[in-house]
Enzyme design. Structure first.
Site, short mmCIF file in Angstrom:
data_model
loop_
_atom_site.label_atom_id
_atom_site.label_comp_id
_atom_site.label_asym_id
_atom_site.label_seq_id
_atom_site.Cartn_x
_atom_site.Cartn_y
_atom_site.Cartn_z
N GLY A 1 0.85 -1.00 -0.12
CA GLY A 1 0.17 -0.12 0.00
C GLY A 1 0.88 1.02 0.46
O GLY A 1 0.40 2.68 -0.71
N ARG B 1 -8.02 -1.88 -1.46
CA ARG B 1 -8.03 -0.23 -0.22
C ARG B 1 -8.28 0.80 -0.89
O ARG B 1 -7.56 1.44 -2.66
CB ARG B 1 -6.42 -0.11 -0.12
CG ARG B 1 -6.45 -2.31 0.53
CD ARG B 1 -4.73 -2.29 1.19
NE ARG B 1 -4.66 -1.69 1.96
CZ ARG B 1 -3.16 -1.34 2.46
NH1 ARG B 1 -2.43 -2.43 2.52
NH2 ARG B 1 -2.75 -1.05 3.47
N SER C 1 -4.85 7.56 5.64
CA SER C 1 -3.75 6.75 5.37
C SER C 1 -2.60 8.01 5.81
O SER C 1 -3.13 9.34 5.12
CB SER C 1 -3.09 6.15 4.87
OG SER C 1 -2.83 5.75 5.07
N SER C 2 -1.69 8.28 6.40
CA SER C 2 -0.61 9.22 5.97
C SER C 2 -0.33 9.41 4.91
O SER C 2 1.11 9.96 4.24
CB SER C 2 0.48 9.04 7.27
OG SER C 2 1.53 7.71 6.98
N ASP D 1 0.60 -0.12 12.92
CA ASP D 1 0.66 -1.48 12.62
C ASP D 1 1.39 -1.72 14.07
O ASP D 1 1.72 -3.13 14.29
CB ASP D 1 2.23 -1.19 12.57
CG ASP D 1 2.07 -0.63 10.72
OD1 ASP D 1 0.61 -1.90 10.59
OD2 ASP D 1 2.47 -0.90 9.99
N SER E 1 -0.92 9.36 12.24
CA SER E 1 0.85 8.65 11.58
C SER E 1 1.34 9.84 11.21
O SER E 1 1.89 10.02 10.17
CB SER E 1 0.19 7.68 10.69
OG SER E 1 -0.45 6.59 10.85
#
Length: 443
Positions: free
Chosen positions: A93, A121, A162-163, A325, A190
């Site tokens: 990703g 995604r 998402s960063s 994570d 993040s």
């Protein structure tokens, strides 16, 4: 590959593999430069190989001059040729989201492919920008095509998806002729990964600035310069060995930078909390502020628990806003914790290699753990031991490693289906596990 683990305690010293997050960023900064760069300490995981394929598709070259040492010849941020490049991102990703804006800036677009869940995604933040700025995109039959040119201006996008979207634009926007601004429309998560990107760019002579909190100013007309850098050991992988320590394994972790910019360095502080220790000052203090103690559920008071080898820590709530994570290793520890563990702010885990809130829950329940899945968090009630069982790794490297660490607290064998998925980020995980005394049989 299916494995069966016979539960045994682990002991010995382990050095986590190099950070793939940092390796991605250093390799990209190198290929955007106009010259030859050297990046040392690169572990050739499947995700890193995907990034190397994509930088080659954009006209860069690389060769491994010694084990883990890459010599990368850059393009200066430009690619010749009329056809759109084909970029195979594998299951990474990071690779996909980093290279979409880079391809637009360097060559006017690209054709992106991938495997597993990758092309499912979400790319919504980019698509919203492309609609606004007149950039063509089409996602069809697992292939994403983008065509157009980025222009220097204000870019607004969600900060809670998402960063990686911010990183892709951060790499690309300095190549444009004018200045740009990146503005998150929601809480920016993040942040450590964004700062890791900025650090890699700075090593190549390209600079950005934080302004008014979470706004990023990116001067245009910058040129990436060749760099020499070394990849640090990965705190996100080290977290599994921290969890192993928490489960009574005599594992010593070596090679970590205690002052690393990696956001997952907060695992050192989380470990202190889960051991019931006071937080130390200095480099072990939480990067994102202290975690909070969560009140016990009304039906769940925690009495003294005789027979445990560790003190009861009560109910602990850990925020995963900037470190998603860490959920799998923390969950493995929580399943065998003398207390209750709340992993909160974790909704983004649903768009990883698997729906990680669901797969963490399924895997640990298969081993006999007490896990409750909610839309944005997990509640894990620790047990002194787990009976073991069969875990479907769901093609997710972190689920496989989580189950392997949890196996050290099981009383019966643990079978892992699809255990080869660790190659995505930690190719020699099973060899390391055995070197520490783990007993593994290939089925």
């Amino acid at each position: 590959m299916d494995l069966q683990i016979t539960p045994k305690k682990l002991s010995g010293t382990v050095t986590p593999p190099p950070s793939k997050s940092q390796a991605h960023r250093l390799a990209i900064a190198a290929v955007l430069s106009n010259g030859i760069s050297t990046v040392r300490g690169v572990a050739m995981s499947q995700d890193v190989e995907a990034t190397l394929r994509c930088l080659t598709a954009l006209g860069g070259r690389w060769r491994e001059t010694a084990p883990g040492v890459l010599e990368i010849t850059g393009t200066g941020g430009r690619r010749t040729g009329a056809d759109l490049p084909l970029l195979d991102c594998g299951e990474s990703g990071s690779t996909l989201r980093f290279f979409i804006p880079i391809a637009l800036a360097a060559t006017g677009g690209g054709v992106f492919t991938g495997r597993g869940r990758l092309m499912e995604r979400p790319q919504g933040p980019y698509f919203d920008l492309f609609r606004e700025k007149g950039i063509f995109f089409e996602q069809k039959d697992g292939v994403l095509t983008v065509r157009g040119r980025l222009t220097p201006r204000e870019y607004r996008l969600a900060g809670n998806v998402s960063s990686q979207f911010f990183t892709g634009l951060l790499f690309a926007l300095p190549l444009l002729e004018g200045d740009s601004v990146l503005i998150p429309t929601t809480r920016l998560e993040s942040v450590g990964y964004i700062n890791m990107t900025r650090e890699a760019m700075a090593l190549a002579g390209v600079h950005t600035q934080w302004r008014e909190g979470s706004t990023l100013f990116i001067p245009g007309n910058q040129r990436y310069q060749p760099l020499e850098a070394a990849v640090e050991a990965d705190w996100s992988q080290a977290a599994f060995w921290y969890a192993a320590q928490g489960l009574g394994n005599a594992v010593t972790i070596a090679g970590l930078n205690p002052k690393s910019i990696q956001g997952d360095r907060v695992m050192a502080s989380f470990a202190e909390m889960l051991r019931g220790e006071p937080l130390h000052g200095g480099v072990t203090a939480p990067i994102w502020g202290p975690a909070s103690a969560a009140p016990a559920r009304p039906d769940r008071q925690i009495p003294a628990r005789p027979g445990w080898s560790t003190p009861c820590v009560g109910s602990v709530s850990l925020p995963l806003t900037h470190c998603p994570d860490l959920a799998p290793p923390l969950a493995a520890w929580g399943a065998l914790l003398n207390g209750d563990l709340y992993l909160k702010d974790a909704g983004r885990l649903r768009i990883k290699e698997s729906d990680r809130l669901a797969t963490i829950t399924a895997a640990l329940r298969a081993l006999g753990a007490d896990v409750t899945e909610e839309p944005e968090r997990l509640i894990i009630i620790g047990k002194p031991s787990l009976p073991g069982g069969t875990v479907d790794c769901a093609g997710d490297h972190r689920i496989a490693m989580m189950a392997a660490i949890a196996a050290t607290g099981c009383t019966g064998p643990v079978t892992l289906l699809g255990a080869e998925c660790v190659k995505k980020s930690y190719p020699d995980f099973w060899e390391v596990y055995q070197s520490l005394g783990g007993e593994i049989h290939v089925l």
